[in-house]
Design an enzyme around this catalytic site. Structure first.
Site, PDB file in Angstrom:
ATOM      1  N   HIS A  59       0.762 -13.829   1.517  1.00 59.39           N
ATOM      2  CA  HIS A  59       0.444 -12.584   2.242  1.00 59.39           C
ATOM      3  C   HIS A  59       0.973 -12.602   3.683  1.00 59.39           C
ATOM      4  O   HIS A  59       0.324 -12.120   4.610  1.00 59.39           O
ATOM      5  CB  HIS A  59      -1.067 -12.325   2.247  1.00 59.39           C
ATOM      6  CG  HIS A  59      -1.669 -12.207   0.891  1.00 59.39           C
ATOM      7  ND1 HIS A  59      -1.506 -11.096   0.098  1.00 59.39           N
ATOM      8  CD2 HIS A  59      -2.439 -13.063   0.172  1.00 59.39           C
ATOM      9  CE1 HIS A  59      -2.148 -11.268  -1.052  1.00 59.39           C
ATOM     10  NE2 HIS A  59      -2.705 -12.461  -1.037  1.00 59.39           N
ATOM     11  N   ASN A 132      -6.262  -6.223  -4.427  1.00 58.63           N
ATOM     12  CA  ASN A 132      -4.834  -6.110  -4.719  1.00 58.63           C
ATOM     13  C   ASN A 132      -4.522  -4.685  -5.162  1.00 58.63           C
ATOM     14  O   ASN A 132      -5.426  -3.905  -5.454  1.00 58.63           O
ATOM     15  CB  ASN A 132      -4.414  -7.077  -5.838  1.00 58.63           C
ATOM     16  CG  ASN A 132      -4.321  -8.511  -5.359  1.00 58.63           C
ATOM     17  OD1 ASN A 132      -3.894  -8.789  -4.246  1.00 58.63           O
ATOM     18  ND2 ASN A 132      -4.716  -9.442  -6.214  1.00 58.63           N
TER      19      ASN A 132
END
Length: 500
Positions: A59, A132
């Protein structure tokens, strides 16, 4: 700079010019020897060497913005969470949406899952939703969490992305086939953050003060409509503007085109969970909406860009363990592992007192005298208050009655979690059930003209990079368990690319 304004060192000492250095010189116009007393130069160089903090292992590349969550329903019949207790109640938020595998300097439009990390600064403390843009995930066993991420990253020898690593992992761990179909569909290359949905993936709980609870999954649906790039469009944009998604969000907010999402939950009772067809703690599975319809609870709006990306977004830390009364974790094994892994990553990356950074700090009084000292302590460190349990001495910094906090309101334990069993080494087994939902998804993709063909095209382009014929056959067999025609078409398309 005007005469009224001047630069200072970090300690406040003023200096006249920001572009000079102290040198010992023989004559004007020549070089010279630097002096250790030149604090301005030394501090400037030393800080430059240290201005990068460790990059997130996953990320790393992200879009960030501020906004608000507004409750659109009174959910007090479902949860004691204050931010959902009244229609119209607004809660400030920070959102960070990222790709997962690539590094910080990578292209925004790479085919990847997108992480959705949202911090709600509620009046009961912070709540982090670490979701997500896909409703399922690649694994359901926590021991595989590091491995799935490593297999999506660079080869340790070549330092290049490696289809062999990627497909070797997924052929060996086929429970992720549902997620793979989503990833290689159009949804794997969203047109922008404004045009993607978000999902909790994990099962969570809405709890009430009386100890009752329901299991939930959270869905966030974009009001802008879902829009995606084709593989070719995503590749073109990656070359033309690798920071496209960051720019798209920043520019939209600057022109006051504030993106919005509707927020829903699916609700399942404990008794329903005990008899439901799917294991509700398996994040490779969805709950069909026909069984558990979406119930709207709120809406989210992004309306302010960060003042400074590093301070507001790069230093932001999110963890599913950051929860408020009324919202709790379930027995999902991967979620249980993330409850430790995420704050531990923040402690490594930002330091043990990362919660005190302004972007992470709660907007309500904090009294946690058992966590004190450590590097970069920013507050009064609880003064003389006891730092051990069982003290009879009166704390000086926090009054529970004034803040309306009671021990009961903090309870997240429920009767459904009275466990009895034996310790055992466990890994989940692959069954035909793992291919039922992916097969249903493949049929759904077939309702949109050309979408199945694009999935095969996207997969073939990636699998053709696999150098082992046996491994390619394993990939075809994996997708053949979803749909035999899919496996056959994938073999034909991929092998044609390999031969060329």
């Amino acid at each position: 700079m005007s005469a009224e304004n001047y630069y200072t060192l970090a300690e406040g000492c003023p200096f006249a010019s920001n572009n000079t250095a102290l040198l010992m010189r023989n004559r004007p116009g020549t070089g010279g020897l630097g002096l250790l007393q030149d604090t301005q130069l030394i501090e400037t160089l030393a800080h430059f060497n240290r201005e990068r903090i460790p990059e997130r292992v996953v990320h790393a590349k992200a879009v960030g913005a501020y906004g608000e969550f507004e409750a659109t329903e009174d959910c007090s019949n479902l949860t004691s969470a204050s931010f959902l207790s009244k229609v119209g109640k607004k809660t400030p938020i920070l959102l960070r949406v990222s790709t997962v595998g690539p590094e910080s300097g990578s292209a925004d439009t790479s085919r990847d899952v997108h992480g959705w990390a949202m911090k709600m600064y509620t009046d009961e403390g912070n709540l982090d939703w670490v979701f997500n843009n896909t409703p399922v995930f690649f694994i359901r066993d926590p021991i595989k969490f590091p491995s799935v991420n490593r297999s999506h990253k660079r080869n340790p020898q070549t330092h290049l992305p490696d289809p062999n690593m990627f497909w070797d992992f997924h052929v060996g761990n086929p429970e992720g086939i549902h997620q793979l179909l989503i990833l290689f569909s159009d949804r794997g290359t969203p047109r922008s953050v404004r045009f993607l949905n978000s999902y909790s993936g994990h099962t969570y709980k809405f709890t009430k003060a009386d100890g009752s609870f329901n299991y939930i999954k959270v869905h966030m649906k974009t009001r802008q409509g879902v829009r995606n790039f084709t593989q070719e469009e995503a590749t073109r944009v990656a070359g033309e503007d690798p920071d496209y998604m960051i720019r798209d969000m920043f520019d939209a907010i600057e022109r006051k085109d504030f993106p919005q999402w509707d927020v829903f939950v699916q609700v399942m009772s404990p008794s329903e969970a005990e008899t439901y067809r799917w294991n509700i703690f398996d994040m490779t599975k969805v709950w069909p909406k026909k069984d558990f319809p979406l119930r709207k609870i709120g809406k989210m709006t992004l309306n302010r860009n960060p003042d400074n990306y590093f301070t507001d977004i790069e230093q932001a830390a999110f963890s599913p363990s950051t929860m408020v009364p009324g919202f709790a974790a379930s027995a999902d094994p991967v979620l249980q592992a993330r409850l430790f892994a995420y704050p531990d990553a923040a402690r490594y990356r930002l330091g043990v007192n990362y919660q005190q950074l302004p972007t992470n700090s709660a907007k309500v009084p904090v009294y946690c005298p058992f966590e004190r000292d450590g590097a970069m302590r920013f507050d009064k460190n609880y003064g003389a208050d006891p730092n051990y349990v069982g003290s009879t001495l009166q704390p000086t910094q926090f009054k529970t009655k004034e803040n309306g906090v009671t021990a009961q309101s903090l309870s997240v334990h429920t009767d459904h979690e009275k466990w009895a069993g034996e310790v055992s080494a466990y890994t989940s087994q692959i069954t035909d059930d793992d291919f039922v939902q992916p097969a249903a998804l493949w049929e759904i993709l077939g309702r949109e003209p050309g979408h199945q063909d694009r999935v095969i095209h996207n997969l073939a382009g990636n699998i053709s990079g696999v150098t082992s014929p046996n491994l390619r056959e394993g990939v075809y067999a994996l997708f053949g368990r979803v749909n035999q025609e899919l496996g056959a078409k994938l073999r034909k398309a991929t092998e044609a690319k390999v031969k060329n």
